[in-house]
Write an enzyme that holds these catalytic residues in place. Structure first.
Site, PDB file in Angstrom:
ATOM      1  N   ASP A 225      17.751 -38.310 -30.197  1.00  0.00           N
ATOM      2  CA  ASP A 225      16.500 -38.882 -29.327  1.00  0.00           C
ATOM      3  C   ASP A 225      15.297 -37.925 -29.732  1.00  0.00           C
ATOM      4  O   ASP A 225      15.211 -36.717 -29.445  1.00  0.00           O
ATOM      5  CB  ASP A 225      16.852 -38.639 -27.895  1.00  0.00           C
ATOM      6  N   GLU A 309      25.205 -47.253 -24.525  1.00  0.00           N
ATOM      7  CA  GLU A 309      26.854 -47.395 -24.559  1.00  0.00           C
ATOM      8  C   GLU A 309      27.351 -47.679 -23.214  1.00  0.00           C
ATOM      9  O   GLU A 309      27.275 -47.255 -22.299  1.00  0.00           O
ATOM     10  CB  GLU A 309      27.368 -46.248 -25.337  1.00  0.00           C
ATOM     11  N   THR A 468      30.344 -47.386 -33.183  1.00  0.00           N
ATOM     12  CA  THR A 468      29.529 -46.285 -34.052  1.00  0.00           C
ATOM     13  C   THR A 468      30.343 -45.553 -34.782  1.00  0.00           C
ATOM     14  O   THR A 468      31.600 -45.574 -34.786  1.00  0.00           O
ATOM     15  CB  THR A 468      28.675 -45.474 -32.898  1.00  0.00           C
ATOM     16  N   GLU A 506      27.722 -49.206 -36.452  1.00  0.00           N
ATOM     17  CA  GLU A 506      26.489 -48.565 -36.854  1.00  0.00           C
ATOM     18  C   GLU A 506      26.863 -47.257 -37.197  1.00  0.00           C
ATOM     19  O   GLU A 506      28.218 -46.662 -37.102  1.00  0.00           O
ATOM     20  CB  GLU A 506      25.627 -48.350 -35.502  1.00  0.00           C
ATOM     21  N   LEU A 509      25.264 -40.858 -37.008  1.00  0.00           N
ATOM     22  CA  LEU A 509      24.260 -39.906 -37.553  1.00  0.00           C
ATOM     23  C   LEU A 509      23.309 -40.377 -38.719  1.00  0.00           C
ATOM     24  O   LEU A 509      23.811 -41.206 -39.508  1.00  0.00           O
ATOM     25  CB  LEU A 509      24.724 -38.577 -37.817  1.00  0.00           C
TER      26      LEU A 509
END
Length: 602
Positions: A225, A309, A468, A506, A509
């Protein structure tokens, strides 16, 4: 706030007969008739949308199942390969209201064995690319693509140049966060879509598609973020006046990333429930962008928790609260969650179990063996542990059910796909208790498949499961934390296939290296041919979204490797071969565009 504890016999880690010798009582013996449509457990995906058969919806509450998927102990490290495909024990709950059965929590309903066949029906919409087809690549836009202060596109020149560069590389489209905290910032139902109208028009001009994320969470406090976008001002005021609207841990620490699911159905937001507020927001988005849905905007990802999520905020990074690879903490101490837990415990005649979560589950930064609850032979595998973890995980499933039920009805005829994101919590995956997954709400242990119930819930509403950590290798992780992203991905993909649910991916990182790209290519086309004796053929992932567009992406070798990766994915090839040369030619031809994008983002 002090943590409430179960009886003393359990509290100090002992295994007295008062706990260990008691089995959970069945809370409901009501028999229910079902109207079912059966599909083979292994199918070739024809569509990314699923829906319940209409004759079920017309008969009242649509009865369906949560899986508990319990089995006997095995020392086999990838036990779930057989577990995911074995006959599961499942609990019936109602789909629409998802409150309780006869006043009893769904997680405590009686178990029922059902067929290996799945009870979902596909709605024929978009044809898949086929088992040998490519995987379209999308790229996440920066989190602050819309300026929260003036609701306009941030760095418009940089955005324009970057989108042109992405299009030249063969990228299918972009993913954008549609922040609740920006659009409904000023007041209830006071929506301002100006910035997003501008951004959608810009993306459309370049011929790119859009994955739009309904971001009902705060930006700030999670991995990666880079900016801070809080919940809408009027919602923050409500939380300030009633702090129990926020998730709360055993120490009374509040988390303001996302509203507690304990108040989902309560009119705590100026006369509306949180689920009603989310639904009104999605409905306004649909009406505002109705001409773009199904054409430019091809997917709606529905946010259902922190970072978008479906999970509890069990590992917050803000202020150093949690640090990898800590086990995290249970988030069930706001008054709404505690009230539900108390009712569930009373329903099975164990009121002492409803006072709070386990008091011996440690703190955010602990490791499993630091705690009595998560250690190898800990309380997680006791009757109390099974009760609490079943309640905790089913509350999360019920939350997802409510929101996806609403989203499916809102976007049903728009031509867009729906998706939801599940976190790749791979640390301590090798521990018997899988503690980091448990605190996040995924009831996945050595003896239980926690991802099959999630996949089945997604399947009931035609939702793609977006997962992810697709780029990670096991050998890259610290060995002592018993991380295994590769086995975790395999388990989730098998669960999705068992439930006939498409999978998207996805990277967790930002990675620009060839090793990460190759791992994504590999994981996008998992076949499990050694385990499949029936010759079933599966599509690859339906999409992959790259995290994220930045100045680094457009620099030197990063861009060359990315272009090569996009071509590999699009062509459905796992070997490079000709792609090296083609990528080099494209990079050379588009060098001025890419250089402009990098400079504009600087």
């Amino acid at each position: 706030m002090a943590a409430s504890c179960p009886p003393a016999s359990y509290q100090f880690g002992s295994r007295s007969s008062s706990i260990a010798g008691t089995s959970l009582a069945s809370s409901s013996q009501t028999s229910t008739s079902f109207s079912r449509v059966f599909l083979p457990r292994k199918v070739h995906f024809r569509s990314a949308r699923l829906s319940p058969p209409r004759n079920l919806l017309s008969q009242g509450p649509w009865e369906t199942y949560f899986s508990s998927a319990s089995s006997s102990c095995t020392s086999e490290p990838d036990w779930w390969r057989r577990q995911s495909c074995s006959q599961a024990q499942e609990w019936p709950v109602t789909c629409n209201a998802f409150e309780t059965l006869n006043g009893v929590s769904p997680s405590l309903s009686h178990e029922a064995n059902i067929s290996k066949q799945r009870e979902y029906a596909y709605r024929d919409t978009v044809t898949s690319r086929g088992p040998k087809g490519g995987v379209p690549v999308y790229v996440m836009l920066p989190l602050d693509s819309i300026n929260p202060s003036n609701n306009t596109v941030s760095r418009r020149r940089a955005m324009d140049a970057s989108l042109l560069a992405l299009k030249s590389a063969g990228v299918e489209g972009i993913m954008m966060d549609v922040w609740w905290g920006i659009v409904e910032k000023e007041g209830p139902r006071s929506y301002n879509w100006d910035g997003y109208r501008e951004l959608v028009a810009l993306v459309k001009k370049h011929g790119l598609k859009i994955q739009a994320v309904m971001s009902f969470h705060q930006c700030g406090g999670n991995v990666g973020d880079s900016c801070f976008i809080p919940l809408p001002n009027w919602v923050v005021e409500e939380v300030d006046g009633n702090p129990d609207l926020a998730y709360t841990d055993q120490h009374g620490r509040r988390n303001y990333e996302y509203l507690s699911l304990g108040c989902d159905t309560l009119p705590v937001l100026k006369g509306r429930t949180p689920v009603q507020v989310y639904s009104d927001y999605m409905r306004s988005f649909r009406d505002t962008f109705k001409d773009e849905l199904g054409d430019t905007i091809v997917e709606i990802q529905v946010g259902m928790g922190p970072a978008g999520e479906l999970r509890y905020p069990s590992y917050p990074e803000s202020n150093g609260t949690w640090r990898f690879p800590g086990i995290g903490e249970f988030q069930c101490y706001d008054k709404y969650m505690l009230s539900t837990l108390k009712a569930a415990a009373h329903a099975i005649g164990k009121p002492q179990w409803g006072l709070g979560g386990p008091c011996d589950a440690g703190c955010y930064k602990n490791w499993p063996e630091d705690t009595d609850f998560f250690r190898r032979e800990g309380g997680w595998n006791s009757p109390y542990g099974e009760f609490f973890l079943g309640w905790y995980s089913n509350m999360l499933l019920a939350h997802g059910e409510r929101i996806l039920c609403s989203a499916e009805s809102i976007f049903r005829v728009t031509g867009v796909k729906l998706s939801g994101k599940v976190a790749g919590i791979h640390w301590h995956y090798g521990a018997r208790s899988h503690p980091s997954e448990l605190t996040a709400g995924y009831y996945n242990t050595r003896f239980r498949d926690g991802y099959l119930p999630i996949a089945q819930m997604f399947g009931r509403h035609g939702v793609v499961l977006n997962f992810t950590c697709i780029e990670m290798n096991d050998f890259e992780q610290p060995a002592d934390a018993r991380c295994s992203p590769e086995n975790l991905i395999k388990q989730v993909v098998l669960a999705a296939r068992t439930a006939s649910v498409p999978v998207a991916g996805e990277n967790a990182l930002p990675r620009f290296d060839e090793g990460a790209h190759n791992q994504v290519v590999k994981n996008s086309r998992l076949t499990f041919s050694d385990d499949d004796t029936h010759g079933a053929v599966y599509d690859p992932m339906c999409a992959f979204t790259f995290l994220r567009m930045s100045q680094s992406l457009f620099q030197g070798d990063n861009w060359r490797l990315f272009v090569q990766f996009v071509r590999q994915m699009a062509e459905g090839k796992t070997a490079l071969g000709e792609e090296h040369r083609k990528a080099s030619e494209l990079v050379y031809a588009t060098q001025p565009i890419v250089q402009e994008a990098a400079e504009a983002l600087a």
